[in-house]
Design a protein around this motif. Structure first.
Motif, PDB file in Angstrom:
ATOM      1  N   GLY A 242       0.979  13.577  -3.557  1.00  0.00           N
ATOM      2  CA  GLY A 242       1.716  14.388  -2.590  1.00  0.00           C
ATOM      3  C   GLY A 242       2.884  13.625  -1.975  1.00  0.00           C
ATOM      4  O   GLY A 242       3.290  13.908  -0.849  1.00  0.00           O
ATOM      5  N   TRP A 243       3.403  12.636  -2.713  1.00  0.00           N
ATOM      6  CA  TRP A 243       4.514  11.784  -2.255  1.00  0.00           C
ATOM      7  C   TRP A 243       4.133  10.995  -0.993  1.00  0.00           C
ATOM      8  O   TRP A 243       4.963  10.698  -0.149  1.00  0.00           O
ATOM      9  CB  TRP A 243       5.785  12.592  -2.019  1.00  0.00           C
ATOM     10  N   ASN A 244       2.881  10.628  -0.904  1.00  0.00           N
ATOM     11  CA  ASN A 244       2.409   9.766   0.180  1.00  0.00           C
ATOM     12  C   ASN A 244       2.169   8.376  -0.413  1.00  0.00           C
ATOM     13  O   ASN A 244       1.231   8.173  -1.192  1.00  0.00           O
ATOM     14  CB  ASN A 244       1.125  10.330   0.781  1.00  0.00           C
ATOM     15  N   HIS A 245       3.029   7.425  -0.047  1.00  0.00           N
ATOM     16  CA  HIS A 245       2.932   6.095  -0.661  1.00  0.00           C
ATOM     17  C   HIS A 245       1.742   5.298  -0.143  1.00  0.00           C
ATOM     18  O   HIS A 245       1.468   4.201  -0.647  1.00  0.00           O
ATOM     19  CB  HIS A 245       4.229   5.312  -0.442  1.00  0.00           C
ATOM     20  N   ARG A 246       1.021   5.829   0.846  1.00  0.00           N
ATOM     21  CA  ARG A 246      -0.193   5.185   1.336  1.00  0.00           C
ATOM     22  C   ARG A 246      -1.458   5.978   0.951  1.00  0.00           C
ATOM     23  O   ARG A 246      -2.538   5.686   1.465  1.00  0.00           O
ATOM     24  CB  ARG A 246      -0.146   5.022   2.853  1.00  0.00           C
TER      25      ARG A 246
ATOM     26  N   GLY B  44      -1.269   4.670  -3.660  1.00  0.00           N
ATOM     27  CA  GLY B  44       0.176   4.804  -3.758  1.00  0.00           C
ATOM     28  C   GLY B  44       0.666   6.098  -4.375  1.00  0.00           C
ATOM     29  O   GLY B  44      -0.106   7.028  -4.644  1.00  0.00           O
ATOM     30  N   LEU B  45       1.988   6.151  -4.573  1.00  0.00           N
ATOM     31  CA  LEU B  45       2.624   7.354  -5.121  1.00  0.00           C
ATOM     32  C   LEU B  45       2.039   7.739  -6.464  1.00  0.00           C
ATOM     33  O   LEU B  45       1.806   8.919  -6.747  1.00  0.00           O
ATOM     34  CB  LEU B  45       4.133   7.126  -5.255  1.00  0.00           C
ATOM     35  N   PHE B  46       1.788   6.739  -7.302  1.00  0.00           N
ATOM     36  CA  PHE B  46       1.325   6.988  -8.663  1.00  0.00           C
ATOM     37  C   PHE B  46      -0.181   6.771  -8.811  1.00  0.00           C
ATOM     38  O   PHE B  46      -0.686   6.818  -9.934  1.00  0.00           O
ATOM     39  CB  PHE B  46       2.087   6.101  -9.648  1.00  0.00           C
ATOM     40  N   GLN B  47      -0.878   6.531  -7.691  1.00  0.00           N
ATOM     41  CA  GLN B  47      -2.326   6.311  -7.710  1.00  0.00           C
ATOM     42  C   GLN B  47      -2.713   5.235  -8.728  1.00  0.00           C
ATOM     43  O   GLN B  47      -3.509   5.441  -9.649  1.00  0.00           O
ATOM     44  CB  GLN B  47      -3.066   7.617  -8.006  1.00  0.00           C
TER      45      GLN B  47
ATOM     46  N   SER C 113       5.836  -7.878  -3.947  1.00  0.00           N
ATOM     47  CA  SER C 113       4.717  -8.215  -3.069  1.00  0.00           C
ATOM     48  C   SER C 113       4.520  -7.186  -1.954  1.00  0.00           C
ATOM     49  O   SER C 113       3.463  -7.166  -1.309  1.00  0.00           O
ATOM     50  CB  SER C 113       4.946  -9.603  -2.448  1.00  0.00           C
ATOM     51  N   ASP C 114       5.528  -6.353  -1.714  1.00  0.00           N
ATOM     52  CA  ASP C 114       5.424  -5.352  -0.654  1.00  0.00           C
ATOM     53  C   ASP C 114       4.964  -3.990  -1.198  1.00  0.00           C
ATOM     54  O   ASP C 114       5.282  -2.946  -0.635  1.00  0.00           O
ATOM     55  CB  ASP C 114       6.767  -5.201   0.060  1.00  0.00           C
ATOM     56  N   TRP C 115       4.199  -3.993  -2.278  1.00  0.00           N
ATOM     57  CA  TRP C 115       3.797  -2.745  -2.939  1.00  0.00           C
ATOM     58  C   TRP C 115       2.949  -1.844  -2.052  1.00  0.00           C
ATOM     59  O   TRP C 115       2.893  -0.639  -2.237  1.00  0.00           O
ATOM     60  CB  TRP C 115       3.031  -3.066  -4.226  1.00  0.00           C
ATOM     61  N   ARG C 116       2.261  -2.423  -1.065  1.00  0.00           N
ATOM     62  CA  ARG C 116       1.415  -1.600  -0.199  1.00  0.00           C
ATOM     63  C   ARG C 116       2.229  -0.691   0.719  1.00  0.00           C
ATOM     64  O   ARG C 116       1.774   0.396   1.080  1.00  0.00           O
ATOM     65  CB  ARG C 116       0.500  -2.478   0.646  1.00  0.00           C
ATOM     66  N   THR C 117       3.411  -1.137   1.122  1.00  0.00           N
ATOM     67  CA  THR C 117       4.166  -0.408   2.150  1.00  0.00           C
ATOM     68  C   THR C 117       5.519   0.099   1.680  1.00  0.00           C
ATOM     69  O   THR C 117       6.131   0.899   2.387  1.00  0.00           O
ATOM     70  CB  THR C 117       4.377  -1.332   3.365  1.00  0.00           C
TER      71      THR C 117
END
Length: 241
Positions: A175-179, A189-192, A204-208
């Motif tokens: 649902g375009w929610n990166h968290r 993430g966006l692509f689960q 390294s900032d892949w979480r946010t």
């Protein structure tokens, strides 16, 4: 010559003897057919005595009870067989569904491992990003670190048709929610991404950072499906990609 004197017979004994003789004659006459009887006449039927009638009723009633008992036993056995067959079918379908789910999970995990390895290899290659002006370089990080910036990044690298497929895929996955986090599998993430830590190959900032996730997702899709539409068509068929 004098007449011989007959013995004296009591009158009571004489009457008893006469009755017995009469009964014998009547019985004999009822058993022996007359000589002039017609051969094609009806055959006398035996007369059932009351004791024989009760015996026949007793045997018939016993036979009926035995037959009913056997029928009830056969119906109970048939019902038990049907129940056992139904339970076996349910268990078999459950086992088949579980095995199919395990195969899908293994296939997805293997594909993701291959895509991650390919993405890591591509990430090691030197790249020459286009030069931007000083103002653009200052504005790019803040703009790109949003879902909108990730959308713009993807749109600038593919056709409108491919971008529509990408939009459909990400909408279904997160649902375009990166968290977004899957509570059962831990996909993130966006692509689960599963496991989520694979996105570290893109930053390294892949979480946010949605842009970091977008870079990883586009690399994963290219490595496994070639194009976003290829990934979307696969998702429509399998409900995972």
């Amino acid at each position: 010559m004098s007449r011989r004197k007959l013995p004296d017979v009591p009158w009571r004994a004489f009457r008893v003897a006469a009755a017995v003789a009469t009964a014998v004659l009547l019985t004999t006459s009822s058993l022996v057919a007359p000589a002039d009887a017609k051969p094609d006449g009806p055959t006398p039927q035996p007369v059932l005595t009351p004791s024989m009638t009760h015996l026949d009723h007793f045997l018939a009633d016993g036979h009926l009870k035995v037959t009913e008992a056997l029928q009830l036993q056969a119906e109970a056995q048939a019902a038990a067989h049907r129940k056992a067959a139904a339970e076996a079918a349910v268990q078999r379908r459950a086992e088949e569904a579980k095995a199919a789910a395990e195969r899908r999970a293994q296939a997805k995990a293997a594909a993701e491992r291959r895509a991650a390895a390919k993405a890591a290899a591509e990430a090691k290659r030197p790249s020459t990003p286009p030069r931007a002006s000083r103002s653009q370089s200052r504005a790019l990080p803040s703009q790109a670190a949003t879902v909108s910036g990730a959308r713009n990044y993807a749109r600038s690298r593919m056709s409108s048709a491919q971008y529509q497929c990408l939009t459909n895929l990400v909408t279904k996955e997160s649902g375009w929610n990166h968290r977004a986090t899957n509570p059962s599998s831990g996909a993130y993430g966006l692509f689960q991404s599963l496991p989520a830590g694979k996105m570290a190959s893109a930053g390294s900032d892949w979480r946010t950072n949605p842009l970091t996730q977008m870079r990883w997702g586009l690399s994963y899709i290219k490595a496994r499906y070639g194009t976003p539409c290829g990934a979307w068509y696969f998702w429509l068929k399998n409900r995972w990609y």
